[in-house]
Design an enzyme around this catalytic site. Sequence first.
Site, PDB file in Angstrom:
ATOM      1  N   TRP A 128       0.832  -1.206   0.000  1.00 24.87           N
ATOM      2  CA  TRP A 128       0.000   0.000   0.000  1.00 24.87           C
ATOM      3  C   TRP A 128       0.866   1.255   0.000  1.00 24.87           C
ATOM      4  O   TRP A 128       0.503   2.270  -0.624  1.00 24.87           O
ATOM      5  CB  TRP A 128      -0.934   0.002   1.203  1.00 24.87           C
ATOM      6  CG  TRP A 128      -2.177  -0.800   1.008  1.00 24.87           C
ATOM      7  CD1 TRP A 128      -2.550  -1.925   1.671  1.00 24.87           C
ATOM      8  CD2 TRP A 128      -3.215  -0.541   0.057  1.00 24.87           C
ATOM      9  NE1 TRP A 128      -3.755  -2.390   1.187  1.00 24.87           N
ATOM     10  CE2 TRP A 128      -4.193  -1.562   0.204  1.00 24.87           C
ATOM     11  CE3 TRP A 128      -3.416   0.438  -0.910  1.00 24.87           C
ATOM     12  CZ2 TRP A 128      -5.347  -1.616  -0.568  1.00 24.87           C
ATOM     13  CZ3 TRP A 128      -4.575   0.384  -1.684  1.00 24.87           C
ATOM     14  CH2 TRP A 128      -5.511  -0.616  -1.511  1.00 24.87           C
ATOM     15  N   SER A 164      -7.517   6.052  -2.852  1.00 26.65           N
ATOM     16  CA  SER A 164      -8.067   6.057  -1.498  1.00 26.65           C
ATOM     17  C   SER A 164      -9.496   5.528  -1.490  1.00 26.65           C
ATOM     18  O   SER A 164      -9.886   4.785  -0.566  1.00 26.65           O
ATOM     19  CB  SER A 164      -8.033   7.475  -0.918  1.00 26.65           C
ATOM     20  OG  SER A 164      -8.612   7.517   0.368  1.00 26.65           O
ATOM     21  N   HIS A 212      -9.308   1.814  -1.816  1.00 26.99           N
ATOM     22  CA  HIS A 212      -8.825   1.265  -0.543  1.00 26.99           C
ATOM     23  C   HIS A 212      -9.939   1.261   0.505  1.00 26.99           C
ATOM     24  O   HIS A 212     -10.118   0.283   1.238  1.00 26.99           O
ATOM     25  CB  HIS A 212      -7.633   2.103  -0.056  1.00 26.99           C
ATOM     26  CG  HIS A 212      -6.875   1.473   1.067  1.00 26.99           C
ATOM     27  ND1 HIS A 212      -5.748   2.047   1.599  1.00 26.99           N
ATOM     28  CD2 HIS A 212      -7.081   0.332   1.765  1.00 26.99           C
ATOM     29  CE1 HIS A 212      -5.293   1.280   2.577  1.00 26.99           C
ATOM     30  NE2 HIS A 212      -6.090   0.231   2.705  1.00 26.99           N
ATOM     31  N   LYS A 265     -11.272   1.610  10.738  1.00 23.19           N
ATOM     32  CA  LYS A 265     -10.697   1.704   9.395  1.00 23.19           C
ATOM     33  C   LYS A 265     -11.319   2.800   8.541  1.00 23.19           C
ATOM     34  O   LYS A 265     -10.645   3.391   7.702  1.00 23.19           O
ATOM     35  CB  LYS A 265     -10.853   0.361   8.668  1.00 23.19           C
ATOM     36  CG  LYS A 265      -9.869  -0.704   9.089  1.00 23.19           C
ATOM     37  CD  LYS A 265      -8.501  -0.389   8.544  1.00 23.19           C
ATOM     38  CE  LYS A 265      -7.553  -1.561   8.749  1.00 23.19           C
ATOM     39  NZ  LYS A 265      -6.199  -1.254   8.220  1.00 23.19           N
ATOM     40  N   CYS A 322      -1.576 -12.734  -0.904  1.00 20.88           N
ATOM     41  CA  CYS A 322      -2.832 -13.448  -0.668  1.00 20.88           C
ATOM     42  C   CYS A 322      -3.553 -13.623  -2.010  1.00 20.88           C
ATOM     43  O   CYS A 322      -3.782 -12.643  -2.723  1.00 20.88           O
ATOM     44  CB  CYS A 322      -3.695 -12.671   0.325  1.00 20.88           C
ATOM     45  SG  CYS A 322      -5.427 -13.128   0.366  1.00 20.88           S
ATOM     46  N   CYS A 341      -6.940 -11.734  -2.182  1.00 25.69           N
ATOM     47  CA  CYS A 341      -6.682 -10.289  -2.193  1.00 25.69           C
ATOM     48  C   CYS A 341      -6.108  -9.862  -3.538  1.00 25.69           C
ATOM     49  O   CYS A 341      -6.444  -8.805  -4.067  1.00 25.69           O
ATOM     50  CB  CYS A 341      -5.719  -9.912  -1.068  1.00 25.69           C
ATOM     51  SG  CYS A 341      -6.209 -10.493   0.565  1.00 25.69           S
TER      52      CYS A 341
END
Length: 563
Positions: free
Chosen positions: A202, A259, A262, A291, A390, A393
Site C-alpha cells: 500500500w 483512497s 482502498h 478503518k 494473498c 486479495c
Amino acid sequence: MKLRRGSLLSFLCLLVNVQDAFSKKQSIMEANDPWKFEEDTKHVIPDTSGATFGSIKDVNELLSPLLKDLTEKSDYMRFYRLNLFNKECKYKMDDNVFCGSNACNVLVTDENNVPEIWSSKALGKLEGFMPELSRQIVESDQSVMENVEKISQSCLLERLDDQDRQYCYVDNELDSGCVYVSLLDNPERFTGYGAPHATRIWEMIYNECLPDTFEPTVDFPTLFTQGSLAPSSISQEQVLKERMELWTHEQRVFYRVLSGMHTSISTHLCYNYLNQSTGVWGPNINCFKEKVLSHPERIENLYFAYSLLLRAMDKLNGHLDALTFCHDSALQDTEVRHKVRDLVDTVNQYPRYFDESVLFSGEPELSSAMKKEFREHFRTVSALMDCVGCERCRLWGKIQTNGFGTALKILFEVSDVENEIDQFESTSFPLQLRRSEIVALVNTFDRLSRSIDYIQKFHELHIEQHQPEPLFRKFLNNMKRFVYQYVPEVFHPFLKKTYNVARIVYHDVWMELEVVLEGFRYVLSSYLQMPKMINFYFFSSQSPLLNYISESIRQRIPSGWLS
C-alpha cells in the site's frame, strides 16, 4: 377559572423554551454523530461536480439492485480470466510473504475441465477484435441466467485491442498461465492477510500519487495501514492535507481514486469478517469504525470514486452497440445487453457528478505529457497487485485496478457521443474494450455500490447495539441465568420453551406499547409546535387568517378610495 393574559403568554413562552431546548439537544447530538454524512445534501464532495453524500446515496439505491442482478445472474459478468499464480512481481520486496490461511485460497476452474473452445490453445487461434467462430460451440452447464440452461462459451471469449492506451496491465488471456475464476465462488472478504508485507505494498501504491520530482514525505504506512485495526496518525493526515493543497487537480484525482478503492476494500473486509472464536462470517463494526468511519476523508474519497465510475458508465451511452457480449447466443447476448443498457440508461437520468473535461485541459503538448504520466503511474499500481501475497486479495485487487483503469480509459480516451464537437474529438478513439475490462468495470462499480450499502447496514447495526436494553428483557435474562444455575438440567428444555414463550409475549406487548408511545410523542410534538402555529396563523405577515380578512375588507372598499 379564567386565565389571565400574562399567564397565557408565560405559558406559551415556556413551551417555546422547551421546544428550543429539545432542538438544541438534538443539534448537539447530530454534531457529534459520525453517521450524519449519509443524509447530507449540502456538503459537496471535493473534486466532484456537485455530488453530495445524500445525492450519491439516492442514486445508489436505484443502481444497487441493477448491479447485483448483473453480477450475480449473468455468466458473462461472473467469470474472470487472469494470470493469478504465474506472474512474477516486478518490484523488489523486502520479504516474499504468502498467505497460508484457507481464506486466502481461490477456487479456480481447471482448464482441463473446461470445453476446448475456452482453452488458451483455442483462444490463440482467434484473430481480430471481434472473432468469428467457424464451428458450433460446445456448451457447458451451470448457467445462473434465467431461462438459460447452458453457458454460451462466447460469453467468455476475449476481444483484443491496442495496449498503448491502457491504464493498467491487463493479463493476456491467450497466456497459458491464465485461469478462469468464478467471482460468485470467491467473494471479497477478510482473509487475515496483512502485517508489514501488505503495508509495504500500500505504501508503494500511494507513493505513485507523487510526481517523480517529489520526495515521499508523507508516511503512508502510518497514515493508512498501521496494524489491522489501529487508527491513523492525525499528524500524518494533516501533512497529507497540506500536500494535497499543492497538488494539481490530476494528482488529487489520482489519489482520491486509490483512497476510494482502498476504503471500499476495507469496508468489504470489515463487513465480511471472520469471527475466529465462532468461525462465522459477519460484520465487524469495530473494524469499520477504526478503518473507515473515524476518517471522514476516506468516506469522501469512496463517494468520489463512485462518482467517477458513475460518469464512466454514463459515457458508455451511445457506445453499447459497439460491444458484443455473447455473439453466438442471441438469447444470452440480448439479456446481458438489456441489463447493461438498463444500468446505463438509469445512470444517464442523473446529473454528471464528475467532469473529466477539466483534467488535462491545458496546452495540448503539456496535457498529453501529463496524461501519459498519469497513465504510467496507474499502470504501475496495477502491476503492484502481482506482488500481493494473498491469492484472494490479489484477485480482487487486480479486478478493481483493472475496473478503475477501464473507467479512466473511457473518461480520457473515448469520445462523448452526446457532444458532436468536444475536446476529445481530435484525440479520442472508438470504444474498444476487452471482455476482462467490461467484467472488471461492472464488478468494480458493484463493489463500491455494495460498500455504500454496507455503510448503511453498519449504521443500523450501530443503532441496534446502542439501544438500551429494556427493563423487562433485562429482567428475563437475569431470571434465565439464575434459574438455569439452580434447576437440574433435566428441566432445562422445558425452561427453554417457557423462556421463548415469555419472549414472544414480551415482544408483542412491547410492539403495542411502541404504537402507544409513538402516538403520545406525536401529540406532545403537536403541543410543542403550537406556539409557532399560533404565531403563523394570527401574527405573521403570511397568516392565512389575516390575509383572508384583509382581502375581504379590500373587496368591500370602493375602488376609488384605494387609488
